[in-house]
Design an enzyme around this catalytic site. Structure first.
Site, PDB file in Angstrom:
ATOM      1  CB  SER A 236      36.750  29.047   2.118  1.00  0.00           C
ATOM      2  OG  SER A 236      35.409  29.455   2.031  1.00  0.00           O
ATOM      3  CE  LYS A 237      40.823  35.793   2.861  1.00  0.00           C
ATOM      4  NZ  LYS A 237      41.326  36.530   1.736  1.00  0.00           N
ATOM      5  NE  ARG A 238      32.018  29.697   0.434  1.00  0.00           N
ATOM      6  CZ  ARG A 238      31.180  28.770   0.829  1.00  0.00           C
ATOM      7  NH1 ARG A 238      30.110  29.098   1.518  1.00  0.00           N
ATOM      8  NH2 ARG A 238      31.389  27.510   0.531  1.00  0.00           N
ATOM      9  CG  HIS A 239      32.859  28.517   6.077  1.00  0.00           C
ATOM     10  ND1 HIS A 239      33.652  28.011   5.080  1.00  0.00           N
ATOM     11  CD2 HIS A 239      31.631  28.018   5.876  1.00  0.00           C
ATOM     12  CE1 HIS A 239      32.932  27.217   4.317  1.00  0.00           C
ATOM     13  NE2 HIS A 239      31.698  27.203   4.775  1.00  0.00           N
ATOM     14  N   GLY A 240      34.121  32.798   7.842  1.00  0.00           N
ATOM     15  CA  GLY A 240      34.662  33.608   8.939  1.00  0.00           C
ATOM     16  C   GLY A 240      36.179  33.494   8.916  1.00  0.00           C
TER      17      GLY A 240
END
Ligand code: GLU
Length: 464
Positions: A236-240
């Protein structure tokens, strides 16, 4: 049988890498078998769908080069057809009106949870109902037997029909639900292979039962495992970056991303690099890993660099020009982009770095890198620069080999080692301490810009 695959994104956001991988697998499968690849936009969720997302998906597909043979088809254009099929199922006794109210269903659910049962509809209206008022349409799922799926990735999956309840196929306002629209479309579009994320695997037995009720040919299914982030959670977004277009913005070549995605959970011996033709030839759904794969940005960056170094420089230049354009540069105002790519490709792992490190070829830099100035523009360096300026000024053929010789001769004449000449020269013409080899840099920059910039540096040193 001619193969027909489809990619069926819901336009509720950008095209993310998971979707892109599913699209790639479907595309490869169709290409490998000389079949057709269909794009279908599943936009029936009017609240969450947007034209902006449709555009983002189309842009992503185009950038990746995953061209579709049919479509895009929009589900919102097909409501009449879904109504017709819902009516057909009602008429043939495979669907029924359900009048159960939300309160009733909530109470049922609570009771089932309290009894530690799996929450499911109890079939109250299945055999007719005396109730009136708001109603939905439910599919009459078979009560006996089982559904067998021979999934190309996951192998055989068997689900007993008694595990499945009668799912809603039309809401109270008459609009069709996801499982109905997918079934109708897969049937009408003659889809032979449904390749999709394994988050849909629970829908498959229900969809198969509806297809059977409609007398449709069943497609083959391939459920592709999820992509995880480095911490093991779903990517998801929090992984980049997860949006395909973010990878363009971050300086990746589309082929590098495709190569990375095809290798994510699939392998062919220990081969890492696959041209598109090789992917088409070698890719096999049956060899896709059953377990989820972890996204590894380092590996993607490595691949990107391999592609930057080994692709046709004109092709890399085409993508680089987009990045320069984003930075307000008109590449016709400087050296050939193909030559710039050749000079920079060993050093730059992505096209953002390459664009940033090539700006000085196309426009004047406003400020010098402070550290580089401190280190290289010491008192007396103006004389060194003046010496090379004079020699450059006298040159007729402005090309790398001759420039190299002039720098060498100057160092010898001034009794300095080469770096003491080349490095101040580099800072003078680039504004910073890193660039391709100095002769290549100067050749690309051209005579006039070189002379002007050296003069500017001399003035700066004299005045400091
Ligand atoms: N629209 C669904 C999604 O975006 C895919 C449905 C399918 O492939 O059957 O998750």
């Amino acid at each position: 049988m001619s193969i027909r695959t489809r990619f069926a994104p819901s336009p509720t956001g950008y095209l993310h890498v998971g979707g892109a991988r599913t699209a790639l697998f479907s595309w490869l499968y169709a290409r490998k078998h000389g079949g057709k690849f269909i794009l279908r936009i599943e936009d029936t969720d009017l609240e969450r769908s947007s034209q902006e997302s449709v555009n983002a998906i189309l842009e992503g597909m185009t950038w990746l080069g995953l061209e579709y043979d049919e479509g895009p088809f929009y589900q919102t254009h097909r409501f009449d057809r879904y109504k017709e099929v819902i009516q057909q199922l009602l008429d043939q006794g495979d669907a029924y009106y359900c009048y159960c109210s939300r309160e009733e269903l909530d109470a049922l659910r609570e009771q089932q949870m309290a009894d530690k049962e799996k929450p499911r509809y109890n079939g109250k209206c299945r055999h007719g109902s005396a109730q009136t008022g708001e109603r939905v349409v439910r599919f009459k799922n078979p009560e006996q037997g089982e559904v067998v799926i021979d999934d190309l990735v996951k192998g055989r999956i068997v689900v007993a029909n008694k595990e499945l309840d009668d799912l809603i196929i039309a809401r109270s306002d008459g609009t069709p639900t996801y499982n109905l629209t997918v079934v109708v479309d897969d049937m009408d579009m003659g889809v032979t292979h449904v390749i999709r994320g394994d988050d849909h695997v629970n829908n498959t037995p229900r969809q198969i039962n509806i297809l059977k009720a409609l007398g449709a040919q069943l497609p083959v299914y391939a459920h592709v495992p999820m992509i995880l982030g480095s911490d093991g959670a779903r990517l998801s977004k929090r992984h980049g970056a997860v949006s395909v277009m973010q990878y363009r913005n971050d300086g990746y070549l589309p082929e590098a991303l495709l190569n990375y995605l095809v290798r994510l959970g699939w392998s062919h011996g220990d081969q890492e690099l696959f041209s598109i033709d090789e992917m088409i030839q070698l890719f096999e759904l049956e060899k896709v890993n059953v377990s989820a794969s972890t996204f590894n940005t380092e590996k993607l960056l490595w691949l990107n660099h391999q592609y930057i170094m080994s692709s046709d420089p004109a092709h890399v230049a085409h993508h680089l020009s987009w990045h320069l354009g984003e930075r307000g540069i008109d590449p016709t105002t400087g050296p050939s982009l193909t030559d710039v790519v050749k000079a920079q490709r060993e050093r730059c792992k992505n096209l953002v770095d390459m664009a940033e490190d090539s700006l000085y070829f196309y426009r004047e830099f406003e400020t010098y890198d402070e550290k580089a100035v401190k280190k290289n523009f010491k008192a007396g360096v103006d004389d060194i620069l003046q010496h090379v300026w004079d020699r450059f000024d006298a040159m007729i053929e402005w090309e790398a080999e001759a420039l190299h010789q002039v720098v060498l001769d100057s160092a010898e004449h001034l009794q300095l080692n080469l770096g003491k000449v080349a490095q101040p020269l580099r800072v003078a013409v680039c504004g910073c301490g890193v660039s391709p080899a100095i002769d290549v840099t100067l050749a690309l920059l051209g005579k006039q810009k070189t002379l002007d910039r050296i003069a500017r540096a001399i003035a700066l040193i004299k005045n400091s």
